[in-house]
Design an enzyme around this catalytic site. Structure first.
Site, short mmCIF file in Angstrom:
data_model
loop_
_atom_site.label_atom_id
_atom_site.label_comp_id
_atom_site.label_asym_id
_atom_site.label_seq_id
_atom_site.Cartn_x
_atom_site.Cartn_y
_atom_site.Cartn_z
N HIS A 119 48.61 43.09 46.89
CA HIS A 119 48.51 42.33 45.65
C HIS A 119 47.32 41.38 45.70
CE1 HIS A 119 50.12 39.79 42.27
NE2 HIS A 119 49.49 38.85 42.96
N GLU A 120 47.16 40.69 46.81
CA GLU A 120 46.06 39.74 46.94
C GLU A 120 44.70 40.44 46.96
OE1 GLU A 120 46.05 36.36 46.80
OE2 GLU A 120 48.07 36.76 46.11
N HIS A 123 43.50 41.19 43.52
CA HIS A 123 42.78 40.13 42.82
C HIS A 123 41.28 40.19 43.13
CE1 HIS A 123 45.98 37.91 40.90
NE2 HIS A 123 46.63 37.72 42.04
N GLU A 181 47.93 38.72 37.07
CA GLU A 181 49.05 39.02 37.98
C GLU A 181 49.51 40.47 37.84
OE1 GLU A 181 50.85 37.08 40.43
OE2 GLU A 181 48.80 36.39 40.23
#
Length: 260
Positions: A119-120, A123, A181
């Site tokens: 997920h990070e 970004h 997100e």
């Protein structure tokens, strides 16, 4: 002269149009190398001011998971485990990844850690930091924002770090938008699946996060990355595709073996 200046600004704005990995239109004005430099400076600052874990098992586990993920993205990534009980991980422009010991203690397996780190990384791959910096800063303050990262005690420095996604470390919360997100969730889910991790464990991870927050544990990840009721629904909607990606990865011999 005024017309020339206006033309220059217009050309700059038009050239700032970009497309994210999911096909979303973005406003990206700042040069990526400047944003990468901000990430490098912020990471160096964090390493100098925050205790780094010497736990060999934790470091090996985090390095193993991150390596399998970043092999799908290319480039050299630095991974550091910070001695911090908050349940958090982050990734910065310039290919930097930080993982807190509290998160390592929480997860049950490699797949759950891969869900957070993926997920990070999502970004970073989506250039969300650059997008936020581009939206929040004028041309005249762009360079000042880059320089301000080296001075986190100042208001401008805190704002810059917050836009990078690590402001919580310095007492300022600037959460990513819901669009960012959801995009990071989707990209992270596909990324972990392409690496051979089980994407279905992402659902279990978010459930564990929710349970931990109800138990009063410090959930820095949840505070800086707002939890929306639709997060699990969005993941489930994309899950069949992710499982197919995992099956393809496994058929290609990608079978992560990372243990705590």
């Amino acid at each position: 002269m005024l017309k020339k200046s206006l033309f220059t600004v217009l050309v700059g704005l038009l050239s700032a149009c970009a497309t994210s990995p999911t096909g979303r239109s973005q406003f990206i004005y700042m040069p990526d190398n400047q944003v990468d430099q901000m990430g490098l400076q912020a990471f160096d600052s964090m390493k100098s001011k925050n205790p780094i874990s010497r736990n060999a098992d934790y470091n090996q586990f985090a390095q193993c998971v991150a390596l399998d993920l970043t092999q799908q993205t290319g480039g050299q990534w630095e991974v550091v485990v910070f001695e911090d009980e908050t349940l958090n991980a982050f990734a910065l422009p310039g290919n930097k990844i930080g993982v807190h010991t509290g998160l390592i203690k929480l997860v049950d397996n490699q797949d759950q850690l891969a869900a957070v780190i993926g997920h990070e990384i999502g970004h970073v791959l989506s250039r969300h930091s650059n997008e936020r910096l581009s939206q929040e800063t004028a041309v005249s303050t762009g360079l000042s924002m880059v320089q301000a990262v080296t001075q986190p005690q100042t208001a401008l420095g805190q704002t810059a770090l917050g836009l990078l996604g690590v402001g919580a470390q310095y007492g300022v919360l600037l959460p990513y938008s819901r669009v960012h997100e959801t995009e990071a969730d989707t990209i992270g889910l596909d990324l972990m699946a392409k690496a051979g991790f089980d994407p279905r464990q992402s659902i279990n991870l978010w459930k564990k996060m929710d349970q931990a927050s109800q138990g009063g544990q410090p959930i820095e990840f949840m505070s800086t990355h707002p939890s929306h009721g639709s997060r699990i629904d969005n993941l489930n909607q994309h899950m069949n595709h992710a499982v197919q990606l995992q099956q393809q990865a496994r058929s290609q011999g990608k079978q992560p073996h990372c243990t705590k």
